[in-house]
Design a protein around this motif. Structure first.
Motif, PDB file in Angstrom:
ATOM      1  N   VAL A 148       0.850  -1.192   0.000  1.00  0.00           N
ATOM      2  CA  VAL A 148       0.000   0.000   0.000  1.00  0.00           C
ATOM      3  C   VAL A 148       0.884   1.240   0.000  1.00  0.00           C
ATOM      4  O   VAL A 148       1.883   1.306   0.715  1.00  0.00           O
ATOM      5  CB  VAL A 148      -0.977   0.014   1.191  1.00  0.00           C
ATOM      6  N   TYR A 149       0.514   2.193  -0.851  1.00  0.00           N
ATOM      7  CA  TYR A 149       1.239   3.454  -0.960  1.00  0.00           C
ATOM      8  C   TYR A 149       0.314   4.548  -0.425  1.00  0.00           C
ATOM      9  O   TYR A 149      -0.694   4.879  -1.056  1.00  0.00           O
ATOM     10  CB  TYR A 149       1.595   3.741  -2.418  1.00  0.00           C
ATOM     11  N   ALA A 150       0.649   5.105   0.734  1.00  0.00           N
ATOM     12  CA  ALA A 150      -0.222   6.079   1.389  1.00  0.00           C
ATOM     13  C   ALA A 150      -0.082   7.452   0.749  1.00  0.00           C
ATOM     14  O   ALA A 150       1.030   7.936   0.499  1.00  0.00           O
ATOM     15  CB  ALA A 150       0.091   6.164   2.874  1.00  0.00           C
ATOM     16  N   GLY A 151      -1.231   8.088   0.508  1.00  0.00           N
ATOM     17  CA  GLY A 151      -1.225   9.465   0.037  1.00  0.00           C
ATOM     18  C   GLY A 151      -0.799  10.415   1.137  1.00  0.00           C
ATOM     19  O   GLY A 151      -0.449  10.009   2.256  1.00  0.00           O
ATOM     20  N   ILE A 152      -0.812  11.694   0.838  1.00  0.00           N
ATOM     21  CA  ILE A 152      -0.442  12.711   1.824  1.00  0.00           C
ATOM     22  C   ILE A 152      -1.502  12.730   2.918  1.00  0.00           C
ATOM     23  O   ILE A 152      -2.694  12.816   2.641  1.00  0.00           O
ATOM     24  CB  ILE A 152      -0.347  14.102   1.174  1.00  0.00           C
ATOM     25  N   TYR A 153      -1.059  12.639   4.152  1.00  0.00           N
ATOM     26  CA  TYR A 153      -2.008  12.647   5.263  1.00  0.00           C
ATOM     27  C   TYR A 153      -2.702  14.003   5.374  1.00  0.00           C
ATOM     28  O   TYR A 153      -2.039  15.045   5.473  1.00  0.00           O
ATOM     29  CB  TYR A 153      -1.298  12.400   6.593  1.00  0.00           C
ATOM     30  N   ASN A 154      -4.031  13.994   5.424  1.00  0.00           N
ATOM     31  CA  ASN A 154      -4.748  15.212   5.815  1.00  0.00           C
ATOM     32  C   ASN A 154      -4.222  15.718   7.157  1.00  0.00           C
ATOM     33  O   ASN A 154      -4.112  16.926   7.402  1.00  0.00           O
ATOM     34  CB  ASN A 154      -6.243  14.938   5.958  1.00  0.00           C
ATOM     35  N   ASN A 155      -3.904  14.749   8.028  1.00  0.00           N
ATOM     36  CA  ASN A 155      -3.494  15.061   9.396  1.00  0.00           C
ATOM     37  C   ASN A 155      -2.137  15.732   9.488  1.00  0.00           C
ATOM     38  O   ASN A 155      -1.705  16.107  10.584  1.00  0.00           O
ATOM     39  CB  ASN A 155      -3.474  13.771  10.229  1.00  0.00           C
ATOM     40  N   ASN A 156      -1.433  15.896   8.368  1.00  0.00           N
ATOM     41  CA  ASN A 156      -0.148  16.606   8.403  1.00  0.00           C
ATOM     42  C   ASN A 156      -0.316  18.092   8.693  1.00  0.00           C
ATOM     43  O   ASN A 156       0.613  18.743   9.174  1.00  0.00           O
ATOM     44  CB  ASN A 156       0.586  16.465   7.061  1.00  0.00           C
ATOM     45  N   PHE A 157      -1.483  18.633   8.388  1.00  0.00           N
ATOM     46  CA  PHE A 157      -1.660  20.077   8.515  1.00  0.00           C
ATOM     47  C   PHE A 157      -1.682  20.508   9.979  1.00  0.00           C
ATOM     48  O   PHE A 157      -2.273  19.846  10.840  1.00  0.00           O
ATOM     49  CB  PHE A 157      -2.944  20.524   7.823  1.00  0.00           C
ATOM     50  N   THR A 158      -1.045  21.617  10.245  1.00  0.00           N
ATOM     51  CA  THR A 158      -0.998  22.207  11.578  1.00  0.00           C
ATOM     52  C   THR A 158      -0.700  23.692  11.434  1.00  0.00           C
ATOM     53  O   THR A 158      -0.076  24.113  10.447  1.00  0.00           O
ATOM     54  CB  THR A 158       0.081  21.546  12.451  1.00  0.00           C
ATOM     55  N   SER A 159      -1.125  24.498  12.406  1.00  0.00           N
ATOM     56  CA  SER A 159      -0.738  25.904  12.382  1.00  0.00           C
ATOM     57  C   SER A 159       0.564  26.137  13.147  1.00  0.00           C
ATOM     58  O   SER A 159       1.063  27.272  13.181  1.00  0.00           O
ATOM     59  CB  SER A 159      -1.854  26.782  12.961  1.00  0.00           C
ATOM     60  N   ILE A 216      -1.152  -0.750  -4.314  1.00  0.00           N
ATOM     61  CA  ILE A 216      -2.413  -0.019  -4.216  1.00  0.00           C
ATOM     62  C   ILE A 216      -2.130   1.399  -3.739  1.00  0.00           C
ATOM     63  O   ILE A 216      -1.516   1.596  -2.682  1.00  0.00           O
ATOM     64  CB  ILE A 216      -3.378  -0.709  -3.233  1.00  0.00           C
ATOM     65  N   GLY A 217      -2.559   2.384  -4.514  1.00  0.00           N
ATOM     66  CA  GLY A 217      -2.467   3.774  -4.088  1.00  0.00           C
ATOM     67  C   GLY A 217      -3.563   4.074  -3.087  1.00  0.00           C
ATOM     68  O   GLY A 217      -4.738   4.140  -3.447  1.00  0.00           O
ATOM     69  N   LEU A 218      -3.188   4.234  -1.825  1.00  0.00           N
ATOM     70  CA  LEU A 218      -4.172   4.432  -0.767  1.00  0.00           C
ATOM     71  C   LEU A 218      -4.400   5.931  -0.575  1.00  0.00           C
ATOM     72  O   LEU A 218      -3.768   6.600   0.251  1.00  0.00           O
ATOM     73  CB  LEU A 218      -3.685   3.771   0.526  1.00  0.00           C
ATOM     74  N   ALA A 219      -5.287   6.464  -1.377  1.00  0.00           N
ATOM     75  CA  ALA A 219      -5.672   7.875  -1.315  1.00  0.00           C
ATOM     76  C   ALA A 219      -7.105   7.973  -1.802  1.00  0.00           C
ATOM     77  O   ALA A 219      -7.524   7.223  -2.684  1.00  0.00           O
ATOM     78  CB  ALA A 219      -4.747   8.731  -2.170  1.00  0.00           C
ATOM     79  N   TYR A 220      -7.860   8.894  -1.241  1.00  0.00           N
ATOM     80  CA  TYR A 220      -9.295   8.962  -1.531  1.00  0.00           C
ATOM     81  C   TYR A 220      -9.723  10.226  -2.249  1.00  0.00           C
ATOM     82  O   TYR A 220     -10.846  10.302  -2.749  1.00  0.00           O
ATOM     83  CB  TYR A 220     -10.079   8.785  -0.227  1.00  0.00           C
ATOM     84  N   GLN A 221      -8.854  11.205  -2.304  1.00  0.00           N
ATOM     85  CA  GLN A 221      -9.170  12.413  -3.058  1.00  0.00           C
ATOM     86  C   GLN A 221      -7.920  12.872  -3.803  1.00  0.00           C
ATOM     87  O   GLN A 221      -6.808  12.798  -3.267  1.00  0.00           O
ATOM     88  CB  GLN A 221      -9.634  13.542  -2.125  1.00  0.00           C
ATOM     89  N   LEU A 222      -8.121  13.337  -5.026  1.00  0.00           N
ATOM     90  CA  LEU A 222      -7.076  14.033  -5.766  1.00  0.00           C
ATOM     91  C   LEU A 222      -7.452  15.511  -5.766  1.00  0.00           C
ATOM     92  O   LEU A 222      -8.423  15.918  -6.408  1.00  0.00           O
ATOM     93  CB  LEU A 222      -6.970  13.502  -7.191  1.00  0.00           C
ATOM     94  N   LEU A 223      -6.691  16.303  -5.012  1.00  0.00           N
ATOM     95  CA  LEU A 223      -6.992  17.719  -4.865  1.00  0.00           C
ATOM     96  C   LEU A 223      -5.745  18.532  -5.148  1.00  0.00           C
ATOM     97  O   LEU A 223      -4.637  18.182  -4.723  1.00  0.00           O
ATOM     98  CB  LEU A 223      -7.462  18.029  -3.438  1.00  0.00           C
ATOM     99  N   THR A 224      -5.919  19.633  -5.868  1.00  0.00           N
ATOM    100  CA  THR A 224      -4.820  20.578  -6.039  1.00  0.00           C
ATOM    101  C   THR A 224      -4.628  21.340  -4.727  1.00  0.00           C
ATOM    102  O   THR A 224      -5.541  21.395  -3.880  1.00  0.00           O
ATOM    103  CB  THR A 224      -5.127  21.570  -7.154  1.00  0.00           C
ATOM    104  N   PRO A 225      -3.482  21.963  -4.521  1.00  0.00           N
ATOM    105  CA  PRO A 225      -3.326  22.798  -3.322  1.00  0.00           C
ATOM    106  C   PRO A 225      -4.401  23.885  -3.199  1.00  0.00           C
ATOM    107  O   PRO A 225      -4.873  24.171  -2.092  1.00  0.00           O
ATOM    108  CB  PRO A 225      -1.927  23.394  -3.503  1.00  0.00           C
ATOM    109  N   ARG A 226      -4.797  24.476  -4.330  1.00  0.00           N
ATOM    110  CA  ARG A 226      -5.884  25.469  -4.253  1.00  0.00           C
ATOM    111  C   ARG A 226      -7.171  24.823  -3.752  1.00  0.00           C
ATOM    112  O   ARG A 226      -7.902  25.405  -2.936  1.00  0.00           O
ATOM    113  CB  ARG A 226      -6.130  26.086  -5.632  1.00  0.00           C
ATOM    114  N   GLN A 227      -7.481  23.616  -4.236  1.00  0.00           N
ATOM    115  CA  GLN A 227      -8.699  22.929  -3.807  1.00  0.00           C
ATOM    116  C   GLN A 227      -8.637  22.536  -2.337  1.00  0.00           C
ATOM    117  O   GLN A 227      -9.652  22.550  -1.640  1.00  0.00           O
ATOM    118  CB  GLN A 227      -8.935  21.702  -4.684  1.00  0.00           C
ATOM    119  N   VAL A 228      -7.447  22.190  -1.861  1.00  0.00           N
ATOM    120  CA  VAL A 228      -7.286  21.897  -0.432  1.00  0.00           C
ATOM    121  C   VAL A 228      -7.654  23.122   0.398  1.00  0.00           C
ATOM    122  O   VAL A 228      -8.399  23.036   1.380  1.00  0.00           O
ATOM    123  CB  VAL A 228      -5.837  21.453  -0.124  1.00  0.00           C
ATOM    124  N   CYS A 229      -7.153  24.273  -0.020  1.00  0.00           N
ATOM    125  CA  CYS A 229      -7.445  25.496   0.718  1.00  0.00           C
ATOM    126  C   CYS A 229      -8.923  25.877   0.617  1.00  0.00           C
ATOM    127  O   CYS A 229      -9.508  26.389   1.580  1.00  0.00           O
ATOM    128  CB  CYS A 229      -6.551  26.633   0.233  1.00  0.00           C
TER     129      CYS A 229
END
Length: 317
Positions: A148-159, A216-229
């Motif tokens: 399994v190849y993990a996508g970028i964790y949503n949980n990486n974000f922090t202020s 297996i690419g383990l990711a559920y959304q393909l989002l651009t950085p603009r779409q993430v924001c």
């Protein structure tokens, strides 16, 4: 009675903990490896691990040959996500050898690509290329395995001022993210705590007859950085903007991670290489494994403020 013993290596990591929760709830006997002894000072994930049913916790260094030798004895399945505890290649090979010797029937290994294999002009990321080396070794020894190849964790974000995924709090109460990624190039995203467990359980349920040798690419959304924001802005009801720029390091980080960040800036900033390499597509297979994923907007609304509060931040009040 069917052997339902599942070994999880790095059970307090986001991927391993997600699987431990799901496997325990479904009645698997979970043998959870951790590197350090659990104590009352541990975080929420470690405390939760202690409270799960059907779980045996094994603590110790993965450079201990005796521990590795007994880790898989009597186990039918395993999920392995190693991190930089030492020589990750040597540890990865030793784990695979022990699993094969113990007769593990399905070995799910959390791997990542070595981009230099696909294009000599692309740099290898040091924290990923070692996993790819171990993946190839697992294939060579004939262990029934899925990767399994993990996508970028949503949980990486922090202020907090950590590099690459800092959502910097702005004077107007909004957030701004600066990173080297192209603003309009999609990237694969994964809520690791929420979605790894259900997906891996389905892989194990299907078995090696369906998934052996498969990536297996383990990711559920393909989002651009603009779409993430945009998703953050909707979820938090605050402005959120993206700016393409170099990675800034404002806190002390290990030298190995610094090299990883330098490689990321080159690989995905300068060369705009595909995140998983050219051969893995997402999110189609991940969605066939598990449809109930948590997307970025829901993460921003429901989870990001809680994680920020746990880190002592108060902007949400």
């Amino acid at each position: 009675m069917t052997n339902r013993t599942l070994v999880i290596v790095n059970a307090t990591g986001r991927q391993g903990a997600s699987l431990a929760r799901v496997a325990s709830a479904l009645g698997h006997n979970v043998r959870a490896h951790i590197t350090t002894k659990l104590s009352e000072k541990d975080g929420a994930v470690a405390r939760e691990l202690r409270e799960l049913t059907n779980i045996e916790i094994i603590q110790g260094s993965l450079e201990d040959d005796k521990l590795i030798a007994k880790l898989f004895v009597g186990a039918r399945q395993a999920f392995i996500n190693t991190i930089s505890w030492g020589d990750e290649v040597a540890i990865g090979k030793a784990l695979a050898n022990a699993a094969k010797k113990a007769g593990v029937q399905h070995y799910v290994y959390s791997s990542m690509p070595d981009h230099a294999v696909f294009n000599q002009g692309w740099p290898s990321l040091p924290l990923w290329s070692c996993k790819f080396t171990v993946e190839n070794y697992i294939r060579q020894i004939g262990l029934p395995a899925t990767f399994v190849y993990a996508g970028i964790y949503n949980n990486n974000f922090t202020s907090l001022p950590y590099p690459l995924f800092c959502m910097k709090l702005q004077p107007d109460g909004g957030f701004a993210w600066t990173a080297p990624f192209h603003p309009d190039k999609p990237l694969p995203w994964l809520d690791a705590e929420h979605d790894v467990g259900p997906a891996v359980i389905q892989i194990l349920k299907d078995g090696p007859q369906k998934w052996s040798g498969h990536r297996i690419g383990l990711a559920y959304q393909l989002l651009t950085p603009r779409q993430v924001c945009e998703a953050f802005a909707r979820g938090l009801r605050r402005p959120c903007s993206y700016k393409r720029g170099p990675i800034t390091v404002e806190v002390s980080i290990p030298s190995g991670y610094r090299s990883q960040l330098e490689g990321i800036e080159q690989l995905f900033g300068k060369y705009e290489a595909p995140y998983f390499g050219p051969d893995i597509q997402a999110p189609q297979e991940a969605l066939r494994l598990w449809e109930g994923y948590r997307g970025m907007e829901e993460y921003a609304r429901e989870v990001f403020p809680l994680e920020e509060a746990a880190n002592g931040l108060t902007w949400m009040h």
